[in-house]
Write an enzyme that holds these catalytic residues in place. Sequence first.
Site, short mmCIF file in Angstrom:
data_model
loop_
_atom_site.label_atom_id
_atom_site.label_comp_id
_atom_site.label_asym_id
_atom_site.label_seq_id
_atom_site.Cartn_x
_atom_site.Cartn_y
_atom_site.Cartn_z
N HIS A 45 0.85 -1.20 0.00
CA HIS A 45 0.00 0.00 0.00
C HIS A 45 0.89 1.24 0.00
O HIS A 45 1.74 1.41 0.88
CB HIS A 45 -0.93 0.00 1.22
CG HIS A 45 -2.01 -1.04 1.12
ND1 HIS A 45 -2.46 -1.77 2.19
CD2 HIS A 45 -2.72 -1.47 0.03
CE1 HIS A 45 -3.41 -2.60 1.78
NE2 HIS A 45 -3.59 -2.44 0.48
N GLU A 47 1.71 3.87 3.03
CA GLU A 47 2.24 3.33 4.29
C GLU A 47 3.77 3.37 4.27
O GLU A 47 4.44 2.36 4.21
CB GLU A 47 1.68 1.92 4.49
CG GLU A 47 0.15 1.91 4.52
CD GLU A 47 -0.50 0.54 4.38
OE1 GLU A 47 0.22 -0.48 4.35
OE2 GLU A 47 -1.75 0.49 4.31
N ARG A 87 -3.23 4.73 -2.04
CA ARG A 87 -3.11 3.38 -1.46
C ARG A 87 -2.85 2.30 -2.51
O ARG A 87 -2.02 1.42 -2.34
CB ARG A 87 -4.42 3.07 -0.72
CG ARG A 87 -4.63 1.61 -0.31
CD ARG A 87 -6.00 1.45 0.35
NE ARG A 87 -6.41 0.07 0.53
CZ ARG A 87 -6.21 -0.63 1.65
NH1 ARG A 87 -5.56 -0.10 2.66
NH2 ARG A 87 -6.66 -1.87 1.74
N HIS A 102 2.68 -3.63 6.73
CA HIS A 102 1.78 -2.49 6.48
C HIS A 102 1.92 -1.49 7.64
O HIS A 102 2.61 -1.73 8.60
CB HIS A 102 0.32 -2.95 6.48
CG HIS A 102 -0.08 -3.83 5.34
ND1 HIS A 102 -1.03 -3.48 4.43
CD2 HIS A 102 0.33 -5.07 4.97
CE1 HIS A 102 -1.20 -4.45 3.56
NE2 HIS A 102 -0.38 -5.44 3.86
N GLU A 119 0.93 -4.66 11.05
CA GLU A 119 0.55 -3.25 10.93
C GLU A 119 1.44 -2.49 11.91
O GLU A 119 1.28 -2.63 13.12
CB GLU A 119 -0.92 -3.04 11.31
CG GLU A 119 -1.92 -3.74 10.39
CD GLU A 119 -2.23 -2.95 9.13
OE1 GLU A 119 -1.64 -1.87 8.93
OE2 GLU A 119 -3.07 -3.41 8.36
N1 ARG Z 1 -5.03 -3.23 6.57
C1 ARG Z 1 -4.80 -4.38 5.76
C2 ARG Z 1 -5.72 -4.34 4.57
O1 ARG Z 1 -6.80 -3.82 4.68
C3 ARG Z 1 -5.02 -5.63 6.56
C4 ARG Z 1 -4.54 -6.85 5.91
C5 ARG Z 1 -4.86 -8.09 6.68
N2 ARG Z 1 -4.81 -9.23 5.82
C6 ARG Z 1 -5.67 -9.46 4.84
N3 ARG Z 1 -5.54 -10.53 4.13
N4 ARG Z 1 -6.65 -8.67 4.61
O2 ARG Z 1 -5.37 -4.78 3.50
ZN ZN Z 2 -1.92 -1.63 4.22
#
Ligand code: ARG
Ligand code: ZN
Length: 422
Positions: free
Chosen positions: A182, A185, A240, A310, A384
């Site tokens: 992303h 980040e 993002r 992330h 995160e």
């Molecule tokens: N903040 C991340 C997202 O929204 C969390 C990722 C967690 N893992 C996942 N497979 N979504 O992408």
């Molecule tokens: Zn992210």
Amino acid sequence: MATLLLFFVFLNLDLLLRTGHCRETRDQILSITPKTQEHVDILRNVSTQYETALWQPVSPQYIKEETQVHLFVPANSSETVKNLLQRHAVTHEVLLANANELIEMQTRNDSTDPRSGSTFYERYHSLEDIYYWINRTAHDNPNTVKVILVGSSYEKRPLYVLKLSFNNRTNKKAMWIDCGIHAREWVSPAFCLWFVHYSLSFYNINQDITHILDNMDVYVLPVLNPDGYKYSWTSNRMWRKNRSISKTTSCIGVDLNRNFDANWCTEGASHNPCTEIYCGMFPESEPESQAVANFLRSHKDTVQLYLSIHSYSQMLLFPYSCTLEEAENHRDLLEMAQEAAQKIRRYYRNTYRYGAGAKTIYLAPGGSDDWAYNLGIKYSFTFELQDRGRYGFLLPPSHISGACNEALIAVKTIALKVIEKT
Ligand code: ARG
Ligand code: ZN
């Protein structure tokens, strides 16, 4: 004389602009906790109708009562947004009153600034600098570091993986770390650089990293989403997704962490290219996700640990995020995450939440962690990093070392466990 006159004119102009109250000239981050369903709907409207960027939650559909919303409001929509909130008696708190200054601070090339005592790894770096660093690092460490080109981005930028390998033991296992999936980040790529630097500097000095590198090769992808990262430096700090162009709308970008083949585009992702959680045309439709998936498919017999970095919110997540079901080795994963979080608390007095993604934050299908897990990489985590919202994506450079050191201790804890278990 003429210059003097000009000077006074400018001085007055400046004064005029500054005292001309009401117009907000700075980008702000607001924290808003909706109290009623009406508030929820207003916030959903604001974040979709006005030029704002929703920081938390990731998409308007997740806004709910009694849960903090973090909203980036650029100067030009500040008045309208604040008036609207006020009119509906939605109270807000200003988390950051001057985001412009922070953004400026983060992109300043202060390597030549004598006041700054920070090292290369304690600053954010442009994509060009990171490419240069990748080559330099490999060049300076010919016996331990190799660069592997694993693919290219939508805009044809190379995707480089650094392979750290300290010996040629047979049946050696490996771990994978990717950063920067992303774009906004920024502390994530900073962590990948930090990790590589730490490994090269502390091999044979720190016992844990030595043990890890003796037993595992490490593949590091510092910027999984280079097009987005570049764009976040040059055009929109809050970007993002990647930068692929959709055939049906003028909206740009796919959420690469919704583009993997794990319950692809079910609840928690969107088919709408204009959302931040757009899943793309089909699983691995994007060259970036495809490159990662291809590499891991061809290395699945050696890679035992998958890590994706992330920010923000301080969490250690593991599968599943694409379903509420428990992973088969849930207890193992939970135990590892817990131990890592405890270490962070003990050494850095910082709190990290941990758990299966879907239950800890929200259903988010198509993520790389779940996909890698289903491929057979049974130890799969999404980190995160800092912080919990004070600065959010705009974490000041002075916090990079703290954020990276605590994440590093978590990586070490988990990697040591994996070596022990396998
Ligand atoms: N903040 C991340 C997202 O929204 C969390 C990722 C967690 N893992 C996942 N497979 N979504 O992408
Ligand atoms: Zn992210």
